[in-house]
Scaffold this active site. Structure first.
Site, PDB file in Angstrom:
ATOM      1  N   ASP A 105      -6.544 -25.491  -7.361  1.00 41.51           N
ATOM      2  CA  ASP A 105      -5.551 -25.085  -6.349  1.00 41.51           C
ATOM      3  C   ASP A 105      -4.283 -24.452  -6.879  1.00 41.51           C
ATOM      4  OD1 ASP A 105      -6.991 -25.953  -4.298  1.00 41.51           O
ATOM      5  OD2 ASP A 105      -5.707 -27.623  -3.747  1.00 41.51           O
TER       6      ASP A 105
ATOM      7  N   ASP B 290      -8.626 -37.401   0.244  1.00 45.99           N
ATOM      8  CA  ASP B 290      -7.861 -36.175  -0.025  1.00 45.99           C
ATOM      9  C   ASP B 290      -6.378 -36.367   0.273  1.00 45.99           C
ATOM     10  OD1 ASP B 290     -10.142 -34.552  -0.625  1.00 45.99           O
ATOM     11  OD2 ASP B 290     -10.569 -34.449   1.519  1.00 45.99           O
TER      12      ASP B 290
END
Ligand code: BGC
Length: 608
Positions: free
Chosen positions: A316, A547
């Site tokens: 990311d 998450d």
């Protein structure tokens, strides 16, 4: 962890209908079955990159010396000593007896005059491994120079015959981890993390998956040493490597891949809060000395030299500098900071240079997923795909991150994007118009799955200067989309949105949703070389690890509360203002989330 989409939201006016660059054409646009022009000649370099007892890797560089080929190419040769192709890339390989046939991949049907393609493969041999002496391109014998190289010799001729290679056969018993192979996953097991395995096995029904290999996440400096957290437990990096070495030694083939995630950049996860890290935006010095240097000193110990060590580098990070920065509407202030200070590029290149210098390390860089950077366009403001590839290429040469230190890229890490949509393509026409343009779910994305995306990204990365032998990994830990809501056929609806929404197996509200997705299941089990150019399907995100928390939970890990993990949240510009689709009652990211694990098993596809 956040994986955000850039929703282009290009309105469907004719005036804005700029077509994407042809090189990115998706399946169906270029039909490899079309009649090809005759090729009047070709040059071939057949190179054995490594050879070991019984196996070898080779790259075949083919240059078209004849007319431009526009409708697909076919390369053929015969093996003289019973060799077989086990797994290929940059082409669709088949073999019948001695005859090997390589057809163009769907994304590369054209071969202009003077243009080169580089299919490659891993093969098996027994007794001897002479190089083929003749090649044909679209049926025409290659009369240009045929050269054959191996690690220990190079021969060439200017006629149609070529000398055979005298490559040295490296005994695998002396150094099973090396020399580096093209695809570390072929002919090897993958490390099963005992800590994840225990958590999985303790769940009802969990024993069905508890022996799967999953990634070891070094999500903060203390994880290198073992910090006693609920999921990373007490095992530090050296403990894992010791255990991996035991698993390797117990295998008949003596080969094991150890996968770990390098995930601690300064200002980490700049566009989201759930996985913010411990290092501040400007703490690049600490990242280098307290984190990467320490990891490097452990990984390089001689006792681990027989392992094939795969670091997955910084999830990311770099695509955020493309999609979530000013002047885009999706800009996030923290990403502007990270772009301006250069510390993502500095940190990632430093990690690649340091780790890549170790002989048995295979670096894979995180490359987002199709629902984030699958938009390729000639108009900069709509382009995530090419800009991300360029962003990755900007690493080359910095801090020792030369291309020989980069083995490949990984897509879909910790995300939920399906591998392939079985019932539809973005080029399907509804009412005479491709759903790519008319369906909100697609919103002009060039892809509807990770295989197409990873394959095209691989080709683009090679164009941008990465080695032509790079391979892709795809995280399939949570992209299964089975269970009762999985469609079983293509929809017959006559409007684009219904057609796509009823046909798609990815049941998210929107592709930008990334947190604890309801309805998701475990995907393809980890597998080596599932498709050309794809080194492996891997489970990097350990299924069952959250998450992000669905409500604010104080913690000492630097983790924030991101409303994308709150099931009541109705979204923002980065997910097209849709519901988050997250499961309720989730713990902080990385912590064990039993209810999610159960749901992932129930919706697994293939079913468990
Ligand atoms: C978390 C990490 C965790 C990883 C794997 C990330 O989202 O931020 O702490 O190790 O997921 O579960």
């Amino acid at each position: 962890m956040s994986l955000r989409t850039f929703v282009r939201s290009r309105k469907l006016t004719g005036a804005l209908a700029v077509t994407s660059v042809a090189a990115l054409s998706v399946a169906g646009v270029v039909a490899s079955t079309a009649t090809a022009n005759a090729a009047a000649g070709c040059r071939v370099a057949y190179s054995i990159s490594s050879q070991w007892q019984g196996g070898f890797g080779a790259n075949v560089t083919v240059t078209n010396l004849g007319d431009a080929i526009s409708g697909g190419w076919t390369l053929e040769w015969d093996f003289a000593a019973g060799q077989t192709v086990q797994q290929g890339w940059n082409g669709n390989f088949s073999q019948s007896g001695a005859r090997v046939t390589v057809r163009n991949p769907s994304w590369a049907a054209n071969l202009g005059t003077g243009a080169t393609v580089t299919p490659g493969f891993n093969g098996a041999w027994n007794g001897s491994n002479p190089a083929p002496t003749q090649f044909r391109l679209n049926g025409t014998i290659c009369t240009g120079n045929i050269s054959t190289t191996s690690s220990s010799s190079t021969t060439s001729s200017s006629t149609t015959s070529s000398s055979t290679t005298s490559s040295s056969t490296t005994s695998s018993s002396n150094n099973p981890g090396g020399p580096k192979v093209d695809n570390p996953y072929v002919g090897a097991g993958v490390y099963v993390n005992p800590q994840w395995s225990r958590l999985a096995a303790a769940e009802p029904g969990g024993s069905r998956v508890a022996n799967q290999p999953t990634g070891v996440w070094l999500d903060r400096t203390s994880a290198i040493h073992g910090n006693g957290s609920p999921t990373t437990g007490t095992m530090g990096l050296a403990d894992h490597l010791n255990e991996a070495e035991k698993q390797r030694a117990a295998r008949a083939d003596g080969q094991l891949v150890f996968q770990f995630v390098v995930y601690n950049l300064p200002g980490r996860d700049c566009a989201a809060l759930a996985s913010n890290g411990e290092l501040k935006a400007d703490e690049i010095g600490r990242y280098k000395t307290e984190y990467i240097d320490v990891i490097t000193s452990i990984v390089s110990r001689p006792e681990y030299s027989k392992l094939r060590i795969v670091p997955v580098i910084e999830i990311d990070s770099l695509p955020n500098l493309v999609t979530n920065v000013s002047p885009r509407p999706t800009a996030v202030a923290n990403c502007d900071v990270m772009k301006a200070n250069g510390n993502y590029v500095e940190g990632v290149s430093y990690a690649l240079g340091k780790l890549g210098a170790i002989g048995n390390v295979y670096n894979y860089i995180d490359a987002g997923h199709h629902g984030w950077i699958g938009w390729g366009d000639v108009v900069a403001e709509y382009d995530n795909f090419y800009a991300s590839a360029k962003m990755f290429a900007s690493l080359l040469g910095k801090n020792g991150a030369t291309k020989d230190k980069i083995h490949g890229f990984v897509t879909n890490t910790a995300n939920y994007s399906a591998l392939e949509e079985p019932f539809w393509t973005v080029d399907d026409l509804v009412g005479g118009r491709p759903v790519k343009e008319s369906a909100t779910w697609v919103d002009w994305n060039d892809f509807n799955g990770e295989v197409g995306f990873a394959t095209a990204m691989r080709a683009e990365l090679v164009k941008q200067g990465f080695d032509s032998s790079i391979g892709m990994l795809i995280d399939t830990s949570r992209n299964g989309w089975g269970g009762p809501n999985r469609p079983t056929a293509k929809s017959t609806a006559t409007n684009a949105n219904d057609y796509v929404n009823q046909s798609r197996i990815d049941r998210r509200h929107q592709k930008g949703n990334w947190c604890n997705q309801a309805g998701a299941g475990m995907g393809e089990r980890p597998k080596a070389a599932p498709k050309p150019g794809i080194d492996a399907y891997v489970w990097i995100k350990p299924p069952g690890e959250s998450d992000g928390s669905s409500t604010q939970i104080p913690n000492d890990e630097g983790k924030g509360f991101d409303r994308m993990c709150d099931p009541t949240y109705t979204g923002n510009v980065r997910n097209g203002n849709n519901l988050s689709g997250a499961l309720a009652n989730a713990p902080v990211s990385g912590h064990w989330f039993s209810a999610q694990f159960q749901e992932l098993m129930a919706n697994a596809y293939p079913a468990l």
